[in-house]
Each structure stands twice: as C-alpha cells, then as structure tokens.
Design a protein around this motif. Structure first.
Motif, mmCIF file in Angstrom:
data_model
loop_
_atom_site.group_PDB
_atom_site.id
_atom_site.type_symbol
_atom_site.label_atom_id
_atom_site.label_comp_id
_atom_site.label_asym_id
_atom_site.label_seq_id
_atom_site.Cartn_x
_atom_site.Cartn_y
_atom_site.Cartn_z
ATOM 1 N N SER A 116 29.628 6.395 66.739
ATOM 2 C CA SER A 116 30.347 7.427 67.495
ATOM 3 C C SER A 116 29.828 7.550 68.915
ATOM 4 O O SER A 116 30.560 7.969 69.811
ATOM 5 C CB SER A 116 30.238 8.776 66.790
ATOM 6 N N ALA A 117 28.587 7.179 69.134
ATOM 7 C CA ALA A 117 28.007 7.243 70.477
ATOM 8 C C ALA A 117 28.587 6.179 71.402
ATOM 9 O O ALA A 117 28.479 6.291 72.620
ATOM 10 C CB ALA A 117 26.493 7.086 70.394
ATOM 11 N N LYS A 118 29.208 5.160 70.849
ATOM 12 C CA LYS A 118 29.799 4.072 71.640
ATOM 13 C C LYS A 118 31.261 4.398 71.950
ATOM 14 O O LYS A 118 32.182 3.859 71.354
ATOM 15 C CB LYS A 118 29.688 2.735 70.889
ATOM 16 N N GLN A 119 31.466 5.302 72.905
ATOM 17 C CA GLN A 119 32.798 5.785 73.227
ATOM 18 C C GLN A 119 33.716 4.710 73.831
ATOM 19 O O GLN A 119 34.926 4.856 73.818
ATOM 20 C CB GLN A 119 32.713 6.982 74.184
ATOM 21 N N GLU A 120 33.122 3.638 74.367
ATOM 22 C CA GLU A 120 33.947 2.585 74.956
ATOM 23 C C GLU A 120 34.676 1.763 73.896
ATOM 24 O O GLU A 120 35.592 0.999 74.205
ATOM 25 C CB GLU A 120 33.103 1.661 75.851
ATOM 26 N N LEU A 121 34.299 1.923 72.636
ATOM 27 C CA LEU A 121 34.921 1.173 71.544
ATOM 28 C C LEU A 121 36.060 1.973 70.924
ATOM 29 O O LEU A 121 35.991 3.191 70.798
ATOM 30 C CB LEU A 121 33.886 0.834 70.473
ATOM 31 N N GLU A 122 37.092 1.267 70.525
ATOM 32 C CA GLU A 122 38.212 1.887 69.813
ATOM 33 C C GLU A 122 37.738 2.321 68.424
ATOM 34 O O GLU A 122 36.782 1.770 67.880
ATOM 35 C CB GLU A 122 39.373 0.895 69.661
#
Length: 153
Positions: free
Chosen positions: A105-111
């Motif tokens: 969830s911390a990787k906001q750049e990922l779909e």
C-alpha cells in the motif's frame, strides 16, 4: 455435393474491452477495482467457510462437505478454489498477509492490480511494472516480503 460442414466449436464471445496485463496495463472497467492477493483470497474464503461451519449443526456440515467433495452442488467450485489457494498462496498467517498489504500500500505509484500480483509473483510476470518501480526498489520490497514469508511459515 456440398462440402460445407457444421461448425465444430462454439463461436467465441468478443472481448468487451481492451483488457491486457502487459507492459501497458489496460484493465478496462477493472482499472481501479481493488484486488486480492492469492493469500488474501485464501484467508477470506477460509474465514467464510469457518463461519458457515460454526453456525450449522455438525451433522449438517459433515453431510454438506461430503456432498461438495463428491463434486456436487454449486460449492464444488469453492472447494476446488480452496484447494488451489492452499497450494499457491505464498502466505498462510494473517499477520504476514497484513504486513505484506501494508508494504504494498505504501507503493502508491503501482496500480491496485500490480500490488496484488506483486506479493505472489515477480516483475517479469507483470510487465507494466517496468516503468513504475526501479529494480532496486522492487528487490527491496521483494526481500521484505520474502522475510515475512519465511518468518513463521
């Protein structure tokens, strides 16, 4: 004499959209739909089944399970899904599943789709990740996930 033959296969339905999980992720109407990892799906289905078992009488449950295991009824698909998830879900403990979800969830750049697949697979299986996360960042994320997988599993 006619050489025409009856069709040997049913016609394929036309795809409703432009869905494709390749280097350019195109999920059509499913683009921003929350998805589950295999581990999350396993946890959810097992919780539902445990709840169902707890509210039914023991003998009814045993009869139902026996009936389902023989491949009868609509729940045979559910039993097969449970078997699949038991084999392929990487994480079995709820705490580890939740920790992986927090990391992803911390990787906001990922779909959303990419996050759910990433916990179970790798960049080579998700080509659209190539432009979104560096190999080093991905490796760090995968290393953290692997630590959780080996801790207590």
């Amino acid at each position: 004499m006619s050489t025409e033959h009856a069709p040997t296969a049913r016609t394929r339905e036309k795809r409703s959209g432009d869905e494709e999980a390749s280097a350019d992720l195109r999920l059509g109407e499913f683009q921003n739909v929350p998805t589950l990892t295999l581990s999350e799906a396993r946890l959810l289905i097992n919780a539902v089944m445990d709840h169902r078992k707890s509210i039914r009488k023991v003998e009814e449950t045993e009869k139902l399970i026996e009936y389902e295991l023989k491949g009868h009824g609509y729940n045979s698909t559910l039993v097969k899904t449970q078997d699949y998830l038991d084999v392929f879900a990487r994480f079995k403990q709820k705490e580890n599943i939740e920790a992986v979800e927090r990391m992803l969830s911390a990787k906001q750049e990922l779909e959303l789709f990419e996050r759910s697949q990433l916990a179970e697979e790798a960049k080579t299986l998700i080509p659209s990740l190539s432009n979104k996360i560096s190999d080093q960042d991905l490796q760090e994320l995968l290393d953290d996930i692997t630590k959780l997988r080996h801790h207590g599993e």
